[in-house]
Design a protein around this motif. Structure first.
Motif, short mmCIF file in Angstrom:
data_model
loop_
_atom_site.label_atom_id
_atom_site.label_comp_id
_atom_site.label_asym_id
_atom_site.label_seq_id
_atom_site.Cartn_x
_atom_site.Cartn_y
_atom_site.Cartn_z
N THR A 148 8.44 4.29 -10.05
CA THR A 148 7.40 3.33 -10.39
C THR A 148 7.95 1.91 -10.53
OG1 THR A 148 7.68 3.84 -12.75
CG2 THR A 148 6.01 5.08 -11.53
N THR A 149 9.26 1.77 -10.59
CA THR A 149 9.86 0.43 -10.63
C THR A 149 9.60 -0.34 -9.34
OG1 THR A 149 11.94 1.43 -9.90
CG2 THR A 149 11.68 1.05 -12.26
N ALA A 150 9.11 0.33 -8.31
CA ALA A 150 8.76 -0.35 -7.06
C ALA A 150 7.53 -1.24 -7.23
CB ALA A 150 8.51 0.67 -5.95
N LEU A 151 6.77 -1.02 -8.30
CA LEU A 151 5.52 -1.74 -8.52
C LEU A 151 5.70 -2.88 -9.50
CD1 LEU A 151 3.09 1.29 -8.79
CD2 LEU A 151 3.79 0.03 -6.75
N THR A 152 4.86 -3.89 -9.39
CA THR A 152 4.83 -5.02 -10.32
C THR A 152 3.68 -4.83 -11.29
OG1 THR A 152 5.76 -6.51 -8.66
CG2 THR A 152 4.58 -7.52 -10.50
N VAL A 153 3.89 -5.15 -12.55
CA VAL A 153 2.86 -4.99 -13.58
C VAL A 153 2.53 -6.34 -14.17
CG1 VAL A 153 2.24 -3.92 -15.77
CG2 VAL A 153 3.64 -2.65 -14.12
N GLU A 154 1.26 -6.67 -14.17
CA GLU A 154 0.76 -7.83 -14.90
C GLU A 154 -0.06 -7.32 -16.08
OE1 GLU A 154 -1.38 -10.49 -12.23
OE2 GLU A 154 -0.32 -9.55 -10.55
N GLY A 155 0.07 -7.97 -17.23
CA GLY A 155 -0.69 -7.53 -18.39
C GLY A 155 0.10 -6.57 -19.25
N ASP A 156 -0.58 -5.63 -19.88
CA ASP A 156 0.02 -4.72 -20.85
C ASP A 156 0.82 -3.63 -20.12
OD1 ASP A 156 0.67 -2.92 -22.85
OD2 ASP A 156 -1.30 -3.02 -23.82
N PRO A 157 2.15 -3.65 -20.22
CA PRO A 157 2.92 -2.62 -19.51
C PRO A 157 2.67 -1.22 -20.02
CG PRO A 157 4.35 -3.93 -20.95
CD PRO A 157 3.01 -4.60 -20.93
N ALA B 115 0.83 -1.21 0.00
CA ALA B 115 0.00 0.00 0.00
C ALA B 115 0.86 1.25 0.00
CB ALA B 115 -0.94 -0.01 1.21
N ALA B 116 1.96 1.25 0.76
CA ALA B 116 2.84 2.42 0.78
C ALA B 116 3.52 2.62 -0.56
CB ALA B 116 3.87 2.29 1.90
N ASP B 117 3.95 1.54 -1.20
CA ASP B 117 4.53 1.65 -2.55
C ASP B 117 3.54 2.34 -3.49
OD1 ASP B 117 6.90 0.31 -1.90
OD2 ASP B 117 6.15 -1.64 -2.55
N LEU B 118 2.31 1.86 -3.47
CA LEU B 118 1.30 2.41 -4.37
C LEU B 118 1.03 3.88 -4.08
CD1 LEU B 118 -1.20 -0.59 -4.27
CD2 LEU B 118 0.09 0.14 -6.29
N ASP B 119 0.84 4.20 -2.80
CA ASP B 119 0.52 5.57 -2.41
C ASP B 119 1.63 6.53 -2.83
OD1 ASP B 119 -1.09 7.53 -1.23
OD2 ASP B 119 -0.28 7.22 0.77
N LEU B 120 2.86 6.17 -2.54
CA LEU B 120 3.98 7.07 -2.85
C LEU B 120 4.25 7.14 -4.35
CD1 LEU B 120 6.48 6.45 0.08
CD2 LEU B 120 4.68 8.16 -0.13
N CYS B 121 3.99 6.07 -5.07
CA CYS B 121 4.14 6.15 -6.54
C CYS B 121 3.07 7.06 -7.14
CB CYS B 121 4.05 4.76 -7.15
SG CYS B 121 5.56 3.78 -6.99
#
Length: 252
Positions: A230-239, A217-223
């Protein structure tokens, strides 16, 4: 989502942490997340906002943000005074009392306790980053935003700031359906664009779409507030769908 945490208790904690950090950090230190700002500028901004919110709560109507002179007392003491004034105003007004706010949500006094909590939490991260030792990589400040507060901060971005940025004339940040998942709290959201530039539809409780963003949640909030890469987040699907959203203006 807003009812899952005690916004007043969390605001008091975050404000006390901010005041304590002001005692330690050089007022002339630069704030990495706010180019051109010093710690003194950050304190002035946040304390002025406390006074502004207090005046709105006590009057119930829109108010001009005060023109505040730079303080001659310590920044920590001045900021603590503005916080005390806001806390007194919060306690003087029932959270369900009609009260102006700038968002497309219920015009109720309780809005301001939540808003000042998240404003303080983000700027506490800014202050801690500014206080990092010279020559070292600035700290992220992740540890000072509790997971439940961060998840509520993500929800506030989707409920309040996505439509606010549209109203201010910025291009929609949500142009394709996107899922968002907080891996530590279990909160999920699906953002779906709607025609004619209206605010996106937000569905809580699931994360589906052409791409799904996940992180703590903190990663998302601060991003979302551009305080963390944004590299702190993981992406599934279409980048590309995820990247377009993260590059957009979801917040001021």
């Amino acid at each position: 989502m807003p009812d899952l945490i005690d916004h007043l208790t969390e605001f008091e904690r975050a404000a006390a942490d901010f005041a304590a950090a002001l005692e330690r950090v050089d007022p002339a230190a630069e704030v990495p997340a706010c180019p051109g700002w010093t710690v003194a500028d950050l304190a002035l901004h946040l304390g002025t906002g406390q006074r502004w919110a207090a005046s709105i709560l006590l009057s119930g109507t829109a108010q001009k943000e005060p023109d505040v002179l730079r303080t001659t007392i310590s920044w920590a003491d001045w900021y603590a005074g503005t916080t005390a004034a806001l806390l007194a105003a919060i306690r003087a007004v029932d959270p369900d009392e009609p009260c102006w706010n700038f968002a497309p949500v219920d015009q109720r006094a309780g809005f301001w306790t939540r808003r000042r909590l998240h404003e303080t939490a983000i700027h506490l991260v800014d202050l801690l980053q500014a206080g990092a030792a010279a020559g070292e990589e600035p700290g992220t400040g992740l540890a000072v935003v509790p997971p439940a507060v961060a998840a509520d901060g993500v929800d506030e971005v989707f409920e309040v700031f996505l439509p606010r940025m549209l109203a201010r004339g910025f291009a929609p940040a949500v142009t394709r359906q996107l899922g968002v998942r907080a891996t530590d709290t279990g909160h999920e959201w699906t953002l779906t664009p709607v025609p004619q530039g209206d605010r996106p539809h937000v569905e809580r409780g699931k994360a589906v779409g052409e791409a799904v963003l996940s992180g703590t949640a903190a990663d998302l909030d601060l991003c979302l507030w551009k305080r963390l890469p944004t590299t702190a987040l993981t992406v599934e699907g279409d980048p590309a769908v995820a990247n377009d959203f993260l590059a957009g203006r979801a917040t001021p």
